[in-house]
Design an enzyme around this catalytic site. Structure first.
Site, PDB file in Angstrom:
ATOM      1  N   ILE A  37       0.834  -1.203   0.000  1.00 13.74           N
ATOM      2  CA  ILE A  37       0.000   0.000   0.000  1.00 13.74           C
ATOM      3  C   ILE A  37       0.864   1.247   0.000  1.00 13.74           C
ATOM      4  O   ILE A  37       0.590   2.220  -0.710  1.00 13.74           O
ATOM      5  CB  ILE A  37      -0.926   0.012   1.236  1.00 13.74           C
ATOM      6  CG1 ILE A  37      -1.869  -1.191   1.221  1.00 13.74           C
ATOM      7  CG2 ILE A  37      -1.730   1.310   1.282  1.00 13.74           C
ATOM      8  CD1 ILE A  37      -2.626  -1.360   2.531  1.00 13.74           C
ATOM      9  N   LYS A  61      16.030  -0.711  -0.135  1.00 13.32           N
ATOM     10  CA  LYS A  61      14.684  -0.963  -0.639  1.00 13.32           C
ATOM     11  C   LYS A  61      13.984   0.341  -1.021  1.00 13.32           C
ATOM     12  O   LYS A  61      13.247   0.404  -2.012  1.00 13.32           O
ATOM     13  CB  LYS A  61      13.867  -1.714   0.410  1.00 13.32           C
ATOM     14  CG  LYS A  61      14.312  -3.150   0.638  1.00 13.32           C
ATOM     15  CD  LYS A  61      13.438  -3.824   1.689  1.00 13.32           C
ATOM     16  CE  LYS A  61      13.862  -5.267   1.913  1.00 13.32           C
ATOM     17  NZ  LYS A  61      13.038  -5.934   2.951  1.00 13.32           N
ATOM     18  N   ASN A 121       1.253   4.124   7.847  1.00 12.47           N
ATOM     19  CA  ASN A 121       0.884   2.976   7.020  1.00 12.47           C
ATOM     20  C   ASN A 121       1.601   1.687   7.395  1.00 12.47           C
ATOM     21  O   ASN A 121       1.033   0.598   7.316  1.00 12.47           O
ATOM     22  CB  ASN A 121       1.190   3.321   5.560  1.00 12.47           C
ATOM     23  CG  ASN A 121       1.214   2.108   4.658  1.00 12.47           C
ATOM     24  OD1 ASN A 121       0.166   1.551   4.305  1.00 12.47           O
ATOM     25  ND2 ASN A 121       2.411   1.670   4.282  1.00 12.47           N
ATOM     26  N   TYR A 206      -1.842  -9.160  17.170  1.00  8.91           N
ATOM     27  CA  TYR A 206      -2.026  -8.309  15.993  1.00  8.91           C
ATOM     28  C   TYR A 206      -3.369  -7.583  16.063  1.00  8.91           C
ATOM     29  O   TYR A 206      -3.448  -6.362  15.848  1.00  8.91           O
ATOM     30  CB  TYR A 206      -1.959  -9.154  14.720  1.00  8.91           C
ATOM     31  CG  TYR A 206      -2.276  -8.377  13.462  1.00  8.91           C
ATOM     32  CD1 TYR A 206      -1.379  -7.438  12.957  1.00  8.91           C
ATOM     33  CD2 TYR A 206      -3.487  -8.568  12.787  1.00  8.91           C
ATOM     34  CE1 TYR A 206      -1.671  -6.711  11.813  1.00  8.91           C
ATOM     35  CE2 TYR A 206      -3.782  -7.853  11.640  1.00  8.91           C
ATOM     36  CZ  TYR A 206      -2.869  -6.927  11.160  1.00  8.91           C
ATOM     37  OH  TYR A 206      -3.171  -6.205  10.021  1.00  8.91           O
ATOM     38  N   LYS A 210      -4.270  -3.407  16.156  1.00 12.85           N
ATOM     39  CA  LYS A 210      -5.091  -2.707  15.170  1.00 12.85           C
ATOM     40  C   LYS A 210      -6.202  -1.913  15.859  1.00 12.85           C
ATOM     41  O   LYS A 210      -6.551  -0.814  15.407  1.00 12.85           O
ATOM     42  CB  LYS A 210      -5.661  -3.703  14.162  1.00 12.85           C
ATOM     43  CG  LYS A 210      -4.608  -4.358  13.273  1.00 12.85           C
ATOM     44  CD  LYS A 210      -3.984  -3.392  12.290  1.00 12.85           C
ATOM     45  CE  LYS A 210      -2.659  -2.825  12.698  1.00 12.85           C
ATOM     46  NZ  LYS A 210      -2.070  -1.934  11.669  1.00 12.85           N
ATOM     47  N   THR A 241      -0.567  -8.291  -0.103  1.00 20.51           N
ATOM     48  CA  THR A 241       0.636  -7.553   0.277  1.00 20.51           C
ATOM     49  C   THR A 241       1.560  -8.467   1.071  1.00 20.51           C
ATOM     50  O   THR A 241       1.207  -9.600   1.416  1.00 20.51           O
ATOM     51  CB  THR A 241       0.306  -6.323   1.145  1.00 20.51           C
ATOM     52  OG1 THR A 241      -0.097  -6.761   2.455  1.00 20.51           O
ATOM     53  CG2 THR A 241      -0.806  -5.490   0.526  1.00 20.51           C
TER      54      THR A 241
END
Length: 331
Positions: A37, A61, A121, A206, A210, A241
């Site tokens: 993203i 990268k 992000n 996780y 969030k 992704t």
């Protein structure tokens, strides 16, 4: 059932790279900007004429991503702006190492006098059991919550300064949630105890982070909304992704029919960052794929976002206080 269906089969995006207005003169930071993203966001913002900082740990990268974006942009030039070679910049930081964040912010502030949108992000999902950050925190908590929280607080002065001279609600901070917020968050939302004593199940950890991102988004909205900074959380959607790299190889295969390309996640972030439908009064709200307000947030999570004085449980504010205690020495 309607909300669940809408998560997996969202309506068509209304704000994309095809109709995003020119962003010339504006400055953006995108964490995790060299893949998924983040890469798509950087590409779209750059092609629209914005100055974009790709924030991450790997310069190799990042530079590869920068060259790729420039090559793609030479083919797909935006009709609204001409990208400039110097408007795509690597910003070195590691969200899981709090010591790296203030130097990165100092570098940014030495070069820039404005920041229009901060895209929090970057994130990590389901790393190997026992993974911890440089400061010894559970890795997902550190990367998904503590790092972005510190980064945002250090950048808040330039965000509020930019808001003074910008159009209403055009300065924003975008936090990243997930479909797990709706589908698998325990009733009442995670409390500080869940972060002090992480689960042995990395998926649980996780999910907690969030929801933690929504807690942080809501807190920032209360903190900075009066200064013209809009803070929202968004579920980018179900995407193909690298976020699934730590999961069993069978998971992406089984989920493939329900996954979309990363650019759709970028469209959710674009709507969150630029939609004129949003005002500062929408601070703390949750955005659904591919750009729309959550139609029916869970009542127990809305109660968690409210203070006890306002009739809620105060869980979110307790979490933010906990995060504050972990970042204070790094400001």
């Amino acid at each position: 059932m309607g909300v669940t269906w809408s998560l997996f089969f969202p309506p068509h995006p209304t704000l994309t790279d095809a109709n995003l207005p020119s962003q010339e003169g504006k400055v953006f930071i995108v964490t995790g900007g060299y893949s998924g993203i983040g890469f798509e966001l950087c590409r779209i913002l750059y092609e629209a004429g914005g100055k974009v900082y790709l924030a991450g740990r790997s310069e190799e990268k990042a530079q590869a991503a920068i060259q790729k974006i420039k090559a793609l942009s030479s083919i797909n030039k935006s009709p609204t702006a001409v990208p400039k070679p110097e408007e795509l910049v690597f910003l070195s930081l590691s969200l899981d190492d709090l010591q790296t964040i203030k130097p990165a912010v100092d570098k940014f502030l030495a070069d820039e006098s404005r920041l229009d949108v901060l895209f929090n992000n970057a994130g990590v999902s389901n790393p190997p059991k026992g993974s911890v950050s440089s400061q010894g925190h559970e890795l997902q908590f550190a990367t998904n919550c503590l790092g972005p929280h510190l980064l945002t607080q250090l950048l808040l002065p330039i965000l509020t300064q930019t808001a003074k001279y910008s159009l209403s609600s055009s300065v924003r901070v975008i936090w990243t949630g997930s479909l797990v917020v709706d589908l698998s968050t325990p009733k009442g939302g995670p409390s500080v105890a869940n972060f002090e004593h992480p689960s042995a199940d990395q998926q649980v950890n996780y999910t907690n982070t969030k929801v933690g991102n929504w807690y942080l988004a809501n807190s920032l909205a209360n903190q900075a909304g009066e200064h013209g900074v809009l803070s929202v959380a968004q579920n980018p959607g179900n995407l193909k992704t690298a976020l699934t790299r730590h999961l069993s190889a069978i998971v992406p295969i089984l989920a493939a029919p329900l996954l979309y390309s990363a650019k759709f996640g970028a469209y959710t972030a674009l709507w969150s960052a630029f939609s004129t439908e949003l005002t500062v009064e929408d601070g703390g709200k949750y955005i659904f794929p591919w750009g729309r307000l959550h139609p029916s947030p869970r009542e127990d999570l809305l109660e968690a976002l409210k203070s006890k004085g306002d009739g809620g449980t105060g869980i979110a504010s307790e979490f933010v206080d906990f995060c504050d205690s972990k970042i204070v020495e790094f400001k």
